[in-house]
Each structure stands twice: as structure tokens, then as C-alpha cells.
Write a protein that holds these residues in place. Structure first.
Motif, PDB file in Angstrom:
ATOM      1  N   ASP A  45       0.821  -1.213   0.000  1.00  0.00           N
ATOM      2  CA  ASP A  45       0.000   0.000   0.000  1.00  0.00           C
ATOM      3  C   ASP A  45       0.857   1.266   0.000  1.00  0.00           C
ATOM      4  OD1 ASP A  45      -2.198  -1.644  -0.003  1.00  0.00           O
ATOM      5  OD2 ASP A  45      -2.889  -1.096   2.004  1.00  0.00           O
ATOM      6  N   LYS A  46       2.000   1.199   0.651  1.00  0.00           N
ATOM      7  CA  LYS A  46       2.898   2.351   0.669  1.00  0.00           C
ATOM      8  C   LYS A  46       3.404   2.645  -0.743  1.00  0.00           C
ATOM      9  CE  LYS A  46       6.914   4.214   3.042  1.00  0.00           C
ATOM     10  NZ  LYS A  46       7.951   3.986   4.035  1.00  0.00           N
ATOM     11  N   LYS A  47       3.748   1.609  -1.487  1.00  0.00           N
ATOM     12  CA  LYS A  47       4.184   1.784  -2.881  1.00  0.00           C
ATOM     13  C   LYS A  47       3.055   2.352  -3.731  1.00  0.00           C
ATOM     14  CE  LYS A  47       7.942  -1.356  -3.837  1.00  0.00           C
ATOM     15  NZ  LYS A  47       8.421  -2.413  -4.714  1.00  0.00           N
ATOM     16  N   ILE A  48       1.861   1.815  -3.536  1.00  0.00           N
ATOM     17  CA  ILE A  48       0.701   2.277  -4.303  1.00  0.00           C
ATOM     18  C   ILE A  48       0.431   3.748  -3.981  1.00  0.00           C
ATOM     19  CG2 ILE A  48      -1.791   2.016  -4.622  1.00  0.00           C
ATOM     20  CD1 ILE A  48      -1.288  -1.062  -4.032  1.00  0.00           C
ATOM     21  N   ALA A  49       0.425   4.086  -2.702  1.00  0.00           N
ATOM     22  CA  ALA A  49       0.157   5.468  -2.280  1.00  0.00           C
ATOM     23  C   ALA A  49       1.215   6.420  -2.827  1.00  0.00           C
ATOM     24  CB  ALA A  49       0.095   5.547  -0.752  1.00  0.00           C
ATOM     25  N   GLY A  50       2.457   5.989  -2.850  1.00  0.00           N
ATOM     26  CA  GLY A  50       3.532   6.827  -3.379  1.00  0.00           C
ATOM     27  C   GLY A  50       3.419   7.077  -4.865  1.00  0.00           C
ATOM     28  N   SER A  51       2.759   6.178  -5.578  1.00  0.00           N
ATOM     29  CA  SER A  51       2.602   6.315  -7.023  1.00  0.00           C
ATOM     30  C   SER A  51       1.267   6.940  -7.410  1.00  0.00           C
ATOM     31  CB  SER A  51       2.732   4.947  -7.690  1.00  0.00           C
ATOM     32  OG  SER A  51       4.012   4.436  -7.445  1.00  0.00           O
ATOM     33  N   ALA A  52       0.396   7.134  -6.440  1.00  0.00           N
ATOM     34  CA  ALA A  52      -0.908   7.769  -6.679  1.00  0.00           C
ATOM     35  C   ALA A  52      -1.175   8.748  -5.533  1.00  0.00           C
ATOM     36  CB  ALA A  52      -2.000   6.718  -6.773  1.00  0.00           C
ATOM     37  N   PRO A  53      -0.343   9.791  -5.411  1.00  0.00           N
ATOM     38  CA  PRO A  53      -0.428  10.672  -4.244  1.00  0.00           C
ATOM     39  C   PRO A  53      -1.764  11.411  -4.103  1.00  0.00           C
ATOM     40  CG  PRO A  53       1.062  11.581  -5.890  1.00  0.00           C
ATOM     41  CD  PRO A  53       0.696  10.205  -6.337  1.00  0.00           C
ATOM     42  N   ASP A  54      -2.484  11.578  -5.196  1.00  0.00           N
ATOM     43  CA  ASP A  54      -3.781  12.266  -5.127  1.00  0.00           C
ATOM     44  C   ASP A  54      -4.904  11.355  -4.651  1.00  0.00           C
ATOM     45  OD1 ASP A  54      -2.510  14.517  -6.059  1.00  0.00           O
ATOM     46  OD2 ASP A  54      -3.115  14.204  -8.144  1.00  0.00           O
ATOM     47  N   TRP A  55      -4.597  10.068  -4.476  1.00  0.00           N
ATOM     48  CA  TRP A  55      -5.611   9.079  -4.091  1.00  0.00           C
ATOM     49  C   TRP A  55      -5.184   8.334  -2.845  1.00  0.00           C
ATOM     50  CZ3 TRP A  55     -10.222   8.986  -6.434  1.00  0.00           C
ATOM     51  CH2 TRP A  55     -10.333   9.619  -7.661  1.00  0.00           C
ATOM     52  N   PRO A  56      -5.623   8.773  -1.671  1.00  0.00           N
ATOM     53  CA  PRO A  56      -5.299   8.017  -0.451  1.00  0.00           C
ATOM     54  C   PRO A  56      -5.847   6.590  -0.543  1.00  0.00           C
ATOM     55  CG  PRO A  56      -6.337  10.127   0.079  1.00  0.00           C
ATOM     56  CD  PRO A  56      -6.444   9.940  -1.405  1.00  0.00           C
ATOM     57  N   ILE A  57      -5.128   5.660   0.037  1.00  0.00           N
ATOM     58  CA  ILE A  57      -5.504   4.242  -0.026  1.00  0.00           C
ATOM     59  C   ILE A  57      -6.954   4.021   0.388  1.00  0.00           C
ATOM     60  CG2 ILE A  57      -5.070   1.969   1.030  1.00  0.00           C
ATOM     61  CD1 ILE A  57      -3.018   2.619  -1.082  1.00  0.00           C
ATOM     62  N   ASP A  58      -7.396   4.689   1.452  1.00  0.00           N
ATOM     63  CA  ASP A  58      -8.758   4.464   1.938  1.00  0.00           C
ATOM     64  C   ASP A  58      -9.834   5.055   1.025  1.00  0.00           C
ATOM     65  OD1 ASP A  58      -8.013   7.069   2.649  1.00  0.00           O
ATOM     66  OD2 ASP A  58      -9.288   7.072   4.427  1.00  0.00           O
ATOM     67  N   LYS A  59      -9.425   5.842   0.019  1.00  0.00           N
ATOM     68  CA  LYS A  59     -10.382   6.420  -0.928  1.00  0.00           C
ATOM     69  C   LYS A  59     -10.401   5.679  -2.269  1.00  0.00           C
ATOM     70  CE  LYS A  59     -11.446   9.778   1.836  1.00  0.00           C
ATOM     71  NZ  LYS A  59     -12.440   9.438   2.820  1.00  0.00           N
ATOM     72  N   LEU A  60      -9.475   4.758  -2.454  1.00  0.00           N
ATOM     73  CA  LEU A  60      -9.419   4.009  -3.714  1.00  0.00           C
ATOM     74  C   LEU A  60     -10.596   3.040  -3.815  1.00  0.00           C
ATOM     75  CD1 LEU A  60      -5.670   2.982  -4.150  1.00  0.00           C
ATOM     76  CD2 LEU A  60      -6.929   4.734  -5.377  1.00  0.00           C
TER      77      LEU A  60
END
Length: 116
Positions: A45-60
Motif C-alpha cells: 500500500d505504501k508503494k501504491i500510495a507513493g505512485s498515486a499521491p492524489d488518491w489516499p488508499i482508503d479512498k481508492l
């Protein structure tokens, strides 16, 4: 050539379904790959969040997140070519996600692939 009947594609579909279900309720019976992905969820999730900074994990979108978790895990395992993993994830996004899922997944995974 990849088809809907390819055993690897079928396996990925089942893993994505299990990961998606896991976002709602802990599942009794889990595939070994699902267990490994869930064990590494924070790091993935940290990698995903770092590559999609405008989209917090809990909002995906939860299905997009399940697809991304599987794909990032597979990219780390290096058992298949990265372009195959990304293509499979995009196809799963088209199959299960919203109209924007495929392009979103492609962008996130492309960024992760370039940065690794």
C-alpha cells in the motif's frame, strides 16, 4: 497468446476476488498467494500510495486496490515479465473495475515499474 481460459489469468481473477472480499470480511479459506499479499499489505500500500499521491488508499475503489496489490506483489516477485503483469492488471481493471480503472491501474503500475 493470453485468453480468458489461460490458467494464469483465471488464477489472478480468483486472487483479486479473494483480496476484494477480504476488504469486507476476513475470509476463512485463503489461497497461499492471498496470504502472502495480505502479510505484506502495508508495504504494498505504501508503494501504491507513493505512485498515486492524489488518491489516499482508503479512498481508492476496493477492486482497483485489490488488483493493484496483486500486481505490485507480482512485480516484486519477478516471476513474470513486468509488461505481462501490468497488462494483466489492466485487463482485470477492465473486467471488474469502473470505466477509469484500467487507465488508473496502468498509470500507477507504470510509475511503480519506472521507480523500481
Amino acid at each position: 497468446m493470453k485468453t480468458a481460459h489461460d490458467p494464469r489469468h483465471i488464477k489472478r481473477r480468483e486472487i483479486v476476488k479473494a483480496l476484494f472480499a477480504e476488504t469486507y470480511f476476513k475470509q476463512e479459506k485463503r489461497d497461499e498467494t492471498v496470504v502472502k499479499i495480505l502479510r505484506n499489505k502495508k508495504r504494498l500500500d505504501k508503494k501504491i500510495a507513493g505512485s498515486a499521491p492524489d488518491w489516499p488508499i482508503d479512498k481508492l475503489n476496493r477492486i482497483d486496490l485489490a488488483i493493484l496489490r496483486l500486481a505490485v506483489y507480482e512485480l516484486e516477485q519477478k516471476e513474470a515479465p513486468p509488461k505481462v503483469i501490468i497488462d494483466e492488471a489492466v485487463e482485470l481493471g477492465k473486467e471488474f473495475g469502473s470505466d477509469n480503472s484500467a487507465s488508473f491501474i496502468n498509470g500507477v503500475l507504470g510509475t511503480i515499474y519506472k521507480n523500481d
